[in-house]
Design a protein around this motif. Structure first.
Motif, short mmCIF file in Angstrom:
data_model
loop_
_atom_site.label_atom_id
_atom_site.label_comp_id
_atom_site.label_asym_id
_atom_site.label_seq_id
_atom_site.Cartn_x
_atom_site.Cartn_y
_atom_site.Cartn_z
N LEU A 70 12.89 -1.35 5.70
CA LEU A 70 13.13 -0.09 4.81
C LEU A 70 14.11 0.16 3.95
O LEU A 70 15.30 0.65 4.56
N SER A 71 14.19 -0.62 2.89
CA SER A 71 15.50 -0.55 2.04
C SER A 71 14.81 0.04 0.63
O SER A 71 15.91 0.31 -0.28
N SER A 72 13.70 0.39 0.30
CA SER A 72 13.18 0.76 -0.94
C SER A 72 13.70 2.37 -0.94
O SER A 72 14.21 3.15 0.06
N ASP A 73 13.84 2.92 -2.12
CA ASP A 73 14.34 4.11 -2.55
C ASP A 73 13.13 4.92 -2.67
O ASP A 73 11.87 4.63 -2.60
N ARG A 74 13.36 6.28 -2.52
CA ARG A 74 12.19 7.30 -2.62
C ARG A 74 11.60 6.96 -3.99
O ARG A 74 12.40 6.98 -5.05
N SER A 75 10.25 7.26 -4.23
CA SER A 75 9.57 7.21 -5.38
C SER A 75 9.82 8.39 -6.17
O SER A 75 10.08 9.52 -5.78
N LYS A 76 10.16 8.21 -7.50
CA LYS A 76 10.53 9.18 -8.45
C LYS A 76 9.39 10.20 -8.65
O LYS A 76 9.41 11.56 -9.04
N THR A 77 8.07 9.61 -8.39
CA THR A 77 6.70 10.70 -8.54
C THR A 77 6.84 11.70 -7.54
O THR A 77 5.97 12.63 -7.75
N MET A 78 7.60 11.33 -6.30
CA MET A 78 7.59 12.77 -5.35
C MET A 78 8.52 13.93 -5.78
O MET A 78 8.03 14.86 -5.15
N LEU B 52 -10.05 1.21 9.48
CA LEU B 52 -9.55 2.56 9.22
C LEU B 52 -7.83 2.49 8.99
O LEU B 52 -7.39 3.10 8.01
N ALA B 53 -7.40 1.79 10.02
CA ALA B 53 -5.78 1.87 9.97
C ALA B 53 -5.23 1.11 8.78
O ALA B 53 -4.19 1.60 8.17
N GLU B 54 -5.98 0.06 8.34
CA GLU B 54 -5.61 -0.42 7.05
C GLU B 54 -5.42 0.49 5.79
O GLU B 54 -4.57 0.35 4.89
N LYS B 55 -6.66 1.27 5.88
CA LYS B 55 -7.07 2.26 4.57
C LYS B 55 -5.87 3.41 4.59
O LYS B 55 -5.09 3.72 3.66
N LEU B 56 -5.54 3.72 6.07
CA LEU B 56 -4.73 4.94 6.08
C LEU B 56 -3.08 4.41 5.94
O LEU B 56 -2.44 5.28 5.32
N ASN B 57 -2.84 3.30 6.10
CA ASN B 57 -1.71 2.48 5.83
C ASN B 57 -1.22 2.52 4.52
O ASN B 57 -0.09 2.89 4.31
N ARG B 58 -2.23 2.90 3.52
CA ARG B 58 -2.00 2.38 2.33
C ARG B 58 -1.55 3.92 1.85
O ARG B 58 -0.98 3.95 0.79
N LYS B 59 -1.83 4.79 2.44
CA LYS B 59 -1.39 6.09 2.27
C LYS B 59 -0.23 6.94 3.03
O LYS B 59 0.24 7.95 2.62
N CYS B 60 0.27 5.88 3.66
CA CYS B 60 1.38 6.20 4.11
C CYS B 60 2.69 5.52 3.51
O CYS B 60 2.84 4.27 3.61
N LYS B 61 3.62 6.22 3.24
CA LYS B 61 4.90 5.76 2.15
C LYS B 61 6.08 5.82 3.02
O LYS B 61 6.58 6.70 3.71
N PHE B 62 6.68 4.58 2.95
CA PHE B 62 7.95 4.63 3.71
C PHE B 62 9.14 4.41 2.61
O PHE B 62 8.95 3.56 1.59
N TRP B 63 10.32 4.72 2.74
CA TRP B 63 11.47 4.34 2.13
C TRP B 63 12.48 4.44 3.12
O TRP B 63 12.71 4.63 4.21
N SER B 64 13.84 4.06 2.61
CA SER B 64 14.98 4.04 3.28
C SER B 64 15.41 5.05 4.35
O SER B 64 15.73 4.78 5.26
N ASN B 65 15.11 6.18 3.80
CA ASN B 65 15.51 7.17 4.74
C ASN B 65 14.23 8.33 5.06
O ASN B 65 14.44 9.61 5.29
N GLY B 66 13.07 7.81 4.60
CA GLY B 66 12.06 8.95 5.19
C GLY B 66 10.49 8.19 4.91
O GLY B 66 10.37 7.04 4.86
N LEU B 67 9.39 9.18 5.28
CA LEU B 67 8.47 8.54 5.08
C LEU B 67 7.20 10.06 4.83
O LEU B 67 7.57 10.96 4.79
#
Length: 381
Positions: free
Chosen positions: A15-23, A68-83
């Motif tokens: 979990l080292s990525s930054d939050r997406s700017k689109t958010m 279904l878990a794999e499909k939903l997993n693509r809709k769950c975004k993680f970054w260094s300090n959030g999800l």
């Protein structure tokens, strides 16, 4: 981390990525945070690692269904300090560690018509935030805050710079029947702060995160949800605006009192209905639930497995039921409902927050069993 014989591996270094700017352009309808109150207190990295794992496991991933878990997993975004995730029931959730690790932020939004789902889910998410706090860092001094709905522009880096309300103050206002919350920034109607929340049952508020209300504030045994304080201003206003002769005043007061009594009874009836709908059922209600499902042969016994999934039971639990009962559908349905009534697996994470009529109707609706769902809805909701 182990859960019922399963061993889950988690690699926080990923979990080292930054939050997406689109958010930053996203809009939310609810904001809550758990804020450290001492300067040198902060949530340790382990807190977020444990919390994010639990949230992903419980709410953003499908139980037992790998595809279904794999499909939903693509809709769950993680970054260094959030999800952030979308639960599939109309609700989007964001959980983030902010303010130099001194604050846990929870923000939510929902599609039109799905506010009930949002209230139910935030009760569970707040419950997880509080649970992990008590397990991981109970020594931290914290307070729970609700962010003003008009100040939910994201990102929220420092909640203290926004208009926030202490949850304790909100609970006290509701308990005392005060429609307005007064703060150093002025006053605001409680209903405007919690627009999607039912304030008729203080013990079931989502801000409690599933905790007993008595753990948070003192509630006297004789406390009545319908406070007399709410009715007195109405009586006084009627009396001050009345300019009739004494006999007419008496008749007017009597009529007004009848109206108030009727209104009070109506409120009490609604509160009672809400209590019945939200009341958690237990194993003693097994016969009643089975009767409601199977009367007039409305529900097909062979659909018990699908019903169990929608009620929050895990695939392994349902497979065990099937193996133990050798495919006897009627017996399988009984065992399935028994497990649900006992609150096993992910039952508490479903809409309704557990084994109650709300979650049963929601499951039946999702299956397309409209007739059965409507019959139960008419009787209990």
């Amino acid at each position: 981390m182990e859960r019922k014989g399963e061993r889950l591996l988690f690699f926080p270094c990923l979990l080292s990525s930054d939050r997406s700017k689109t958010m930053t352009s996203q809009v939310y309808q609810f904001g809550w945070c758990l804020q450290c109150t001492r300067e040198h207190h902060f949530f340790p990295p382990r807190y977020f690692h444990v919390l994010s794992l639990r949230l992903a496991f419980k709410f953003s991933l499908s139980k037992g269904n790998k595809e279904l878990a794999e499909k939903l997993n693509r809709k769950c975004k993680f970054w260094s300090n959030g999800l952030q995730w979308f639960d599939g029931y109309g609700v989007k959730v964001l959980v983030e560690i902010i303010d130099e690790s001194q604050c846990v932020l929870v923000m939510m939004s929902c599609e039109k018509g799905y506010s009930d789902n949002m209230v139910s889910l935030r009760r569970n998410v707040i419950g997880e935030v509080m649970s992990v706090y008590k397990e991981s860092c109970p020594g931290l001094k914290v307070k729970a805050l609700s962010i003003d709905p008009e100040e939910l522009a994201y990102p929220v880096n420092t909640p203290r710079e926004r208009t926030v309300y202490e949850v304790l103050d909100l609970l006290s206002a509701i308990k005392e029947g005060r429609p307005f919350l007064v703060s150093d920034k002025g006053h605001k109607e409680v209903k405007e702060i919690l627009p999607d929340e039912s304030l008729s049952d203080i013990s079931n508020l989502s801000l409690l995160g599933g905790r007993d209300i008595k753990e948070v504030i003192e509630i006297p045994e004789e406390f009545n949800i319908v406070s007399a304080n709410k009715l007195e201003p109405t009586i006084q206003k009627v009396k001050s605006d009345t300019n009739y002769i004494p006999t007419q005043i008496s008749e007017s007061d009597n009529d007004q009192q009848k109206d108030i009594d009727t209104h009070t009874c109506t409120i009490n009836d609604k509160v009672q209905e809400t209590h019945i709908a939200n009341r958690l059922l237990d194993i003693r209600d097994l016969a009643v639930v089975l009767q409601e499902l199977t009367s007039n042969q409305q529900f097909d016994y062979t659909d018990w497995h699908q019903l169990g999934l929608y009620l929050g039971l895990y695939e392994r639990t349902l497979k065990a039921i099937e193996e133990d009962n050798r495919g006897k559908s009627k017996k399988c349905l009984m065992e399935c409902i028994s497990s649900w009534l006992k609150g096993e697996d992910g039952v508490r994470e479903t809409r309704g927050g557990g084994s109650n009529w709300i979650s049963l109707v929601a499951a039946l609706d999702a299956m397309g069993e409209r007739e059965v769902a409507n019959d139960i809805r008419k009787k209990y909701l």
